[in-house]
Each structure stands twice: as structure tokens, then as C-alpha cells.
Design an enzyme around this catalytic site. Sequence first.
Site, short mmCIF file in Angstrom:
data_model
loop_
_atom_site.label_atom_id
_atom_site.label_comp_id
_atom_site.label_asym_id
_atom_site.label_seq_id
_atom_site.Cartn_x
_atom_site.Cartn_y
_atom_site.Cartn_z
N HIS A 1 22.70 67.46 33.73
CA HIS A 1 22.60 67.53 35.19
C HIS A 1 21.18 66.71 35.59
O HIS A 1 20.05 67.02 35.35
CB HIS A 1 22.26 68.86 35.64
N HIS B 1 33.56 60.60 30.95
CA HIS B 1 32.84 60.56 29.51
C HIS B 1 33.32 61.54 28.81
O HIS B 1 32.19 62.24 27.94
CB HIS B 1 31.14 60.90 29.99
N TYR C 1 27.12 67.61 38.89
CA TYR C 1 26.98 67.91 37.42
C TYR C 1 26.55 69.69 37.14
O TYR C 1 26.97 69.99 36.19
CB TYR C 1 25.69 67.24 36.84
N ASN D 1 23.47 54.97 32.12
CA ASN D 1 24.49 54.35 31.52
C ASN D 1 23.90 53.19 30.77
O ASN D 1 22.64 52.76 30.85
CB ASN D 1 25.42 53.84 32.49
#
Length: 678
Positions: free
Chosen positions: A348, A83, A371, A156
Site C-alpha cells: 500500500h 499483478h 491499495y 514497476n
Amino acid sequence: MEPTVPSPKAKEEAETSPVKESLAPARGLQTGDYLTTAQGLRLPDTDHSLKAGPRGPSLLEDFHLREKITHFDHERIPERVVHARGSGAYGTFTAYGNAASVTKAGFLAEKGLETDVFVRFSTVLGSRGSADTVRDTRGFAVKFYTAEGNFDLVGNNMPVFFIQDAIKFPDVIHAAKWHPDREIPQAQTAHDTFWDFVSLHTEATHHVFWAMSDRAVPRSYRTMEGFGVHTFRLVNAEGETALVKFHWKPVAGVHSLAWEEAQITAGVDPDFHRRDLADSIDAGLFYEFELGIQVMPDSDDETFHGIDLLDPTKIVPEELAPVQPVGKLVLNRNPDNFHAETEQIAFHLGHLVPGIEVTNDPLLQGRLFSYLDTQLSRLGGPNFAQLPINRSQAPVNDNHRDGLHQSVVHRGIVAYLPNSLAGPEGPVPAGPEVGGYVNVPKMVHGEKVRANPVSFADHYSQAALFYASLSPIEQDHMVEAFTFELSKCYEQAIRERMLGVLANVNTELTAKVAAGLGLPAPEGKPPLEVTPSPALRQITDRVWPIAGRVVGIIGAPDKQAAALQKALKAQGVVVRVIAPVGGPGVERTFQTARSVEFDAVIAATATTDLQMMVLLQEAYRHAKPIGVWGKGEQTLANAGIDLKAPGILLDPDADTLAAALGAHRVWARVPLLKPAAS
Ligand code: HDD
């Protein structure tokens, strides 16, 4: 749900928000009238280094030279390992209040409550500088700055994932990103390592089908859905729990680019999605999404209608559990500084608030580690939560101390619990009665094993469900996508193996892809019964809001063009005049205009210009509405376009164009676009 049409007032309101206020001190750090060093020393000259004479060597004592160059040398931070390319915006989330029945999380449960958010959209595979319109999954990460702490929904635009267990993440990403020897290809699925992996690792099949669908080439970040993917556990004020999947539903509908269009756009305007987001907000044409939840009972087996809710390769069809809207998101403010805000934001899954809990989905469990960990190298240490964009709006008193880039001046001697020395200022543990995060007690038992539940072994039934749910045009696009991407693999064995996977999903699809590859279609064992989910279909009879769409007029900035501009502006549509050369009212010339910038084109003048011929032919091939005014008829004939073809609008006015744009594309033309052989 009606969209927000350009509203200067809303834009003005968006300019003031608690998060903006909290960032104000950071924004105010560079205020003085004079150029200075980082230490505040005023500088008379920043163009010449200090030298031993005009022709002499630079002097080591030149602190300004050293500071300026050193800072520059360290301007970049590591890009996200996945990403990396993204763009973001601020917005407001307003709760409808109905979610109170399932969650005590205030930002969802309190009717009318407005919560500041920052959203970062992204592609997954490409580097920071790669193109927006490549075939890829898109990230849809939302940070809610709630009064109870930050809540991050890191989703997503596809509801399933390639892997069921986080331990496979390095494998899938190593396979999907560039080949490590040449760093090729950039941001594309068309290569051997990707297909090698997914053909061997068949739990990826369902996500691969989404990646080969039109969802992988969105028209805009405005026109894609978002999914939390995993099942979460919501807890209400009474302590009752429910299993829930999160969905973002775009008010503008789900729309995609044509594949050829996406490829051209990657070259013509690699910033296509990023630009659309920023320009739309600047124009007051805000992106809008509704947050919805599918609510399932928190049963012992965590299964719903036979679907294992802990398996992130499975969806729950909306026909079985409707998506209930619980609030609305409006993106209404652009960041001021890409690095400080969009690049430094840290999401996160462990950023949770009371009323929202995680489940035992093994993908989710591993993400809870990754994360936090990744920010340590990306943002240079454990104090990234102090960066203005990451700061909580709720008071923070965490007993964390020191570390790189510490910007808090902690006072006192006590940073531990229990203590008797802190006095009234020291933090004390917060029970649930004052908003402390207390997990719902859940029994955990089992043998220590490296194994999946049996239900995770079904890799094909939902890929089949997805394919069967699509409209015939979308199915054709998927066949073309598989054929295109697999044709780019060098290894024949990989193509053959992937056909073997497809054969376990759908026989007709496999036959078509195999024919395109010039290979025999293998036999498989596709599911015998598939119940389609119409909610997964993009192409329907529905007419959608058109704010943010762009119309090009090949002609002159005359009265007719001005009238159309005015009429469509009211609906948030931008009309651009394309003329042979620049001048007042001309936004594109024959040289600079490309078809991919426009959702519809009007030929309003007679021309044989070859670039305009290509523009019109591309618009035709990409099934866009094409209008004809006056002598434009000749131009269409010159481009070889039949005036009687579907979607050729003779003398269209604003209403006709608006209706055509609302359908996104001229679907009736698509069958005419197939190669003669098929
Ligand atoms: Fe991830 C970033 C979404 C699985 C590890 N992920 C990242 C971003 C999104 C997602 C939208 C960008 C956030 C931003 O804009 O800063 N990831 C997902 C979804 C997944 C998923 C929807 C599956 C359902 N991710 C996943 C797994 C792992 C990671 C299984 C590791 C085990 N993801 C990361 C990361 C990133 C990240 C390495 C890179 C940068 C970052 O986190 O902050 O930690």
C-alpha cells in the site's frame, strides 16, 4: 558494484532475521506428531468417509469429512485484480547513509543499518496461472520492515504509467486485460481493446513505447530496473524537503529475452522467472539491486528543467538529475509458503514512514485509496495487517478493534482517544519528537475542477526521447514489437489510428511499422528537437556480472565438461550437460532440452538429432554465444550455422565463455539475422 558470488555463509546469515523470528510462532502452528482435526483431535483414518457400511451412503455426522472438504472448498482467495501473477523473496536492505542529507527515514539515513524486506515481482495483466515471460510491465513491490513501521515502495520495471489520473485505472485495465466475452488473450497486449484504448487515449503513448521495448521481456527479475514512478517528497531532520524519484538498479545489469525466445519460454517453462528467483536463492546466487534517488528541488511549480514532476507519464533523464545510490538490496531467502507469504502480502502506498511523503500526482493520490480498499476483498476484512507477512516490526497499538479474522486479544475497556481510563498501557498520540508522522505543512489552494494542468497535455515528447535514446538494435526490436502486436488487431481502423499516434512521435519508426502492416504511413507532427538520454539504453559495451547464467553442453559429462563446470561455478554460472539419454552427470536429454534454458550453448559432439538442430538454430537466432568443441564442428555444419559467424567461439575456455556471457548477447550477429528482404 561487485555482485555477491555464492556464499554459504551469507545464506546461513539470511536464515536468521527479525522478520523470520516474528513469523516463527505462525510457522510453529503445525507441530504435533499426529494428524489431527483443526481442533486438535487425533485422527486414525483420513482416507475413508464414515459410511453406513462399506457400500453405504456417507453419514452427515462425519465431522472430519465435512471439515476437510469445507476447508478445501475455501482454499483460494480472490487473485489480485492486477499483478495477479507474482513471486517473492525476503532480503536485506543496507543503507549507505548518504541519504541522511535528504531524509530522516532511519532505514535510508542510518549508515550500515540493515532492514528486512520482502519483494514481490509480478506481471500486470495475466491471471495467477499465466506465464512469466509475456510482453508486459513487471511489478517491483518492496516492503521494508523498518523500526518506524512498514514502508512500501510499490513500483514497476518501467518509469512511467499509461494514465495521469487514477480515475482512468479501471479503463486502462479493462482495455488491457482479456476481452470479457472469451477471457482471451491471457496476459498479452496484442488485441483490439488495448490498442483501441491507447490509440484514443494518447497520454498512454510513452508507457506504450516502454511496453513495446525490450524492457517488457526481461531475462530475469534479476536483470530489470525498478522505478517508484511518482515523485515523492523527502524530508530531512532539519525539516528541509526535496522532490525525489526512486530507482532500483540491478547489479547484474538490464537484460532482456529475444521476443521469439520469450514466446517459446512461455510454453516450455511458464515459471521461468519464478524458478530463476527461487533456484538462484537456493544456490546462494542472490539477486542484488542498488536503491538510487534522483533529487530535485522542492520548487513551487514542482517542475524540473520544464518537466512536470507530478506527471507520471514523464521521466527525469538521468543526465539532468543523476541517480545517487543510497543503499543495497540483497534477496537472500525464499518464502516457505507461497500462499501465506507471497499471496497474502499486502502492499500500500500509504504505508509511509517519517521522512517520506507523497506528492499531489493525481495517479499517486488515487492509488492511496485503491491499495487499502482492494485488500478488504482480497484478504477478507480489515485485519490483514495482522497476517504474519504484513506485521509491522515496530510496536502496534492502533485502537482498531474486532472485525473479521481478528487475531489479537485486546484487553481492557478503552479503545478510544481521548480517555482517562486506559492508564499507562493505553496509546497516546506521538509527536514528531518521538517519531510521530507529521506532514510538512504545504499550502493547498485551487478551484474545484475535473481538469489536468496544461503541462500534462504533452503526450509525445518523452516517447520520442525514449525511442531516440535506444541503440539501433533496440529500436529495431521496438519496430518489430509494434508490427507484431498491431498485426494481431482485427480492426484495421485501430491499426491506422495507432499509426497516427506513432507519427506524432517518430517518422522513421512509423514508416517501418506501416510497411510491416502493409499500410500507408500517415504524417504527424513529431517533436522537432529531441535530446536522447543514453542512460535509457540497454545495449552498451559494458560487461556485466554473470551469476545466474546457464550454459548447455551438447555432449557428454566428460573431463572437459567437468572442468568447465568447476571453473564457471566460481562465477555463479550453471553448466548443464545435454546428452542423448539420461545418466549420471546428465541434466538434460536431447528430448528435454530447449534452447531457451541456456544463455550459451557448446556443441561438443557430432549429432544430426533434429531437436539439437533446432536448439542450436534458436540459440543462433537469439544471438547467444555458441561454442564448438572437437566434433561439435560437424553438428554446427549440420545445423547450417556458419563457423565464421560472430559469436561462434572455437574451442572456448571458461574465460572466453564468461566474457561472452558478460555481454549478454552477440550483438554483432544481429544484423545477419534480419530477413533477406530488409
Ligand atoms: Fe497498482 C497492485 C504497481 C497504478 C491499483 N500495483 C500493484 C502491484 C504493483 C503495482 C507492483 C502489485 C503489488 C503486489 O505485489 O502485491 N500500480 C503500480 C504502479 C502504478 C500503479 C507502479 C503506477 C505508477 N495501481 C495503480 C493505480 C491503481 C492501482 C492507478 C488504482 C487506482 N494496484 C492496484 C490494486 C492492486 C495493485 C488494485 C492489486 C492488488 C493490490 O493492489 O494489492 O490496488
